[in-house]
Design an enzyme around this catalytic site. Structure first.
Site, PDB file in Angstrom:
ATOM      1  N   LYS A  74       0.824  -1.222   0.000  1.00 41.09           N
ATOM      2  CA  LYS A  74       0.000   0.000   0.000  1.00 41.09           C
ATOM      3  C   LYS A  74       0.849   1.260   0.000  1.00 41.09           C
ATOM      4  CE  LYS A  74      -0.395  -0.537   4.933  1.00 41.09           C
ATOM      5  NZ  LYS A  74      -0.018  -1.942   5.091  1.00 41.09           N
ATOM      6  N   LYS A 102      -4.194   3.891   2.208  1.00 38.61           N
ATOM      7  CA  LYS A 102      -5.313   3.141   1.644  1.00 38.61           C
ATOM      8  C   LYS A 102      -6.364   4.092   1.060  1.00 38.61           C
ATOM      9  CE  LYS A 102      -4.382  -0.663   4.800  1.00 38.61           C
ATOM     10  NZ  LYS A 102      -4.630  -1.185   6.162  1.00 38.61           N
TER      11      LYS A 102
END
Lengths: 430, 430
Positions: free
Chosen positions: A104, A204
């Site tokens: 991520k 995210k």
């Protein structure tokens, strides 16, 4: 049928589980892909570290760069971090390998470089595991909902902070005690900064906003507030509002559709909202779109086996694409919407003030809100029993921009009769 | 770039919304597909019916068969029912068109024929809209979770019955009143049989089981019980158990992995289960798998716009496949697991008996359970206040097979001291 050649970068918690699942489900995977998988090599930092895996020791190598250039079909990257992951992924693509990644941080920081490389070399870049662990989320957003227009994404995307906030809500404990409990149970790391300060959720949010709005959104575009300042008293206030408090990643399209925002901060949400009952270390992402309406995706957001499950799902898709000579839908940023700053975000606010307990104070406070164009929904004033001549004033506003709210709060702070601003909490999901 | 040629079969609630969304999102769809879409024709039953759509009247035709043979890239089927939908879909495939369908009945009844035709003609058959409306579910199961092993699927897949059961739970009303309310609000059809008797949910269970276990499961393989017998008194019992009652579609792999079952019936589930808080006409599907753990997919299960959203998501995928000369992952039934009959299903039971209020009855009843190998978890006996010499006996069992339970109940019914079996409810999701 020729085997599909796979290289694995990293053999920590997730990598170990990937190897295990590749072994356990070898036959199933071959049936689903249409060809057997061959694990060609595993790049690790320490070649001879004892591992709880039944694999040929010759597979392990410390020379990751040589591995990714060895005529692979797919490279699985579960090292994490920016470098050497980025260099290795780019090199793998250059040599014709598709990439499955759980990274991520890298995708939020420099996704554009990776997407461009995947396009250029006509390979796939899949990364379901990067957001909300095992939950099939990115591909549904990217593929199933591709004919729809996503308006808003509200996500509980960090299990550590959700565990802490759930504990605070259930037990009335403070942040410190709840964090200690999370650490003892293995839900929080020794240094919990990335989780509790919202950095993990912000990465995210950048990825979710990019996919949802077909727009490039970088980590720097995401407004971020951690949840270390949330108090037991905030939870008491939220209960009085019929709400609970969650650390949310929020990606929104502006009402006129011309811009987007992405932010991470604690917020009150009504107990009737589906996200309110997502407790413990679970993740859930609530999506609002024009046609589909309200959807929610729920599941474990972390852990070796769940994350490995997402990696394997991607792996099957990428292998199938390889065998059919195609690539899946790549990253799309065709909408190129501008990302607005936090000041333009419009939401409601719950503000607790400590004020002098005397006539005229409410009028003064109300005037400040009015002057800044922030409309008040409800006010609750309560004298303190401690005899200090103070009262507590709780104001819940109608929707207003973050900039107007900040202006209001600054002006309130300069009032003699306002002794302090005890807390400001956004109210979402109504 | 040549346009992708699309034919639409059916222009009811869903079809109308598909046309609208194709028009509203034309630019977005073209960007996501990589080519513009051309709606070539719309097959309807009545050509000149007034419609709330701004389209060229020349597009409408009553000759569906001519439409599907007109060199189309994709046919969207939203007619529903077995015929003429099946013949039209098969003919479309034969002429090289991929198919997007929302037809749960046809897929549950004769999916095998359609899958085989899609394979033979190397076209796609996508049907996300057939189960749980807008919720991206089938493609995540088929694609994202393809590297995992699904153990159990518990689904609330019928909005009408969930609306009725939610109303009964909230208001303590009986089935009749709740059904009336659902009909008045448009959540139940004039003839609600397909919903309340579980036929609709059974078709969806067949599709879900097939995808989850890579096995051919037909509608006939699905055990089905409706929810018309659920009473206010059942809800009172369920509350005492800390449960609520839902009509569930349940697909399970046997513990040894060697067979599967699929069934639809009302069941008690604990209030702490994520499915318990799915209220009103919403759908949700809870999935348990080896690696990912527990996932849930939540959203609107019906309605024109949500269903059309699922259709368009499929359409984009199918068009992208067409343009790249590939097809998506087809139906896979490689596991070919046998579907076991209901008698082999193992679960817990909540049984309410009306018994004579005299000594020795409990011992008699307990003996019958023991003789049939059904182990008792808890018993609650309560004398009736009506002076009729009867008591109510509530037995909750440990896990037992449906066949053993049926044998037990039959034997109980033959006891003099058992005046009646008031209700039998399975307990799931613990």
């Amino acid at each position: 049928m020729n085997a599909v050649r796979v290289g694995l970068l990293g053999c920590g918690v997730v990598g170990t589980e990937v190897v295990r699942q590749l072994q356990t489900h070898a036959e199933d995977l071959a049936a689903r892909i249409g060809a057997p998988l061959e694990l060609v090599g595993i790049a690790v930092r320490r070649e001879h570290k004892p591992r709880d895996l039944d694999v040929d020791p010759a597979l392990f190598t410390t020379d990751a760069m040589s591995l990714v250039t060895r005529d692979l079909d797919v490279v699985i990257e579960v090292i994490g971090g920016i470098e050497p992951a980025r260099t290795l992924i780019l090199s793998a693509m250059e040599h014709g390998a598709s990439v499955v990644s759980a990274n991520k941080a890298l995708l939020a920081e420099d996704g554009a470089t990776l997407y461009a490389a995947a396009d250029k070399h006509e390979v796939d870049l899949y990364y379901e595991a990067a957001v909300a662990g095992a939950i099939p989320l990115l591909r549904p957003l990217r593929e199933s909902m591709v004919g729809d227009k996503i308006r808003r994404v509200l996500g509980i995307v960090n299990g550590t902070t959700n565990f802490i906030l759930s504990a605070m809500d259930a037990d009335g404990t403070g942040y410190g005690d709840a964090l200690e409990q999370a650490t003892a149970l293995g839900y929080a790391e020794a240094d919990p900064t990335a989780d509790v300060e919202g950095f993990d959720a912000a990465a995210k949010a950048a990825i979710l906003a990019g996919i949802s709005f077909h727009t490039r959104v970088r980590l720097d575009d995401v407004y971020r507030e951690g949840m270390t300042e949330v108090t037991a008293s905030d939870f008491a206030s939220s209960k009085a509002m019929g709400c609970t408090i969650k650390l949310l990643a929020i990606c929104e399209r502006a009402a006129d559709g011309g811009s987007v925002t992405a932010r991470v901060h604690p917020a009150m949400i009504p107990l009737s909202h589906p996200l309110a009952s997502v407790r413990g270390a679970y993740n859930a992402v609530f999506v609002e779109s024009d046609a589909a309406g309200q959807l929610m995706f729920y599941g474990p957001g972390a852990g070796g086996a769940p994350t490995a499950s997402a990696v394997l799902g991607d792996l099957v898709a990428v292998c199938r694409n390889k065998l059919s000579g195609a690539t899946g839908p790549g990253a799309s940023a065709y909408a190129q919407l501008p990302v607005s700053p936090m000041g333009e975000v419009v939401t409601r606010y719950h503000i607790s003030l400590d004020v002098a307990d005397k006539p005229g104070v409410l009028a003064q406070v109300a005037t400040v809100f009015a002057e800044h164009g922030v409309s008040i929904d409800t006010v609750r004033q309560q004298s303190r029993q401690d005899g200090g001549g103070e009262a507590s004033l709780v104001v819940v506003t109608h929707r207003a921009s973050d900039a107007s709210l900040n202006g209001t709060v600054e002006a309130l702070r300069s009032l003699d009769t306002v002794r302090g601003v005890a807390s400001i909490m956004r109210v979402e999901g109504e």
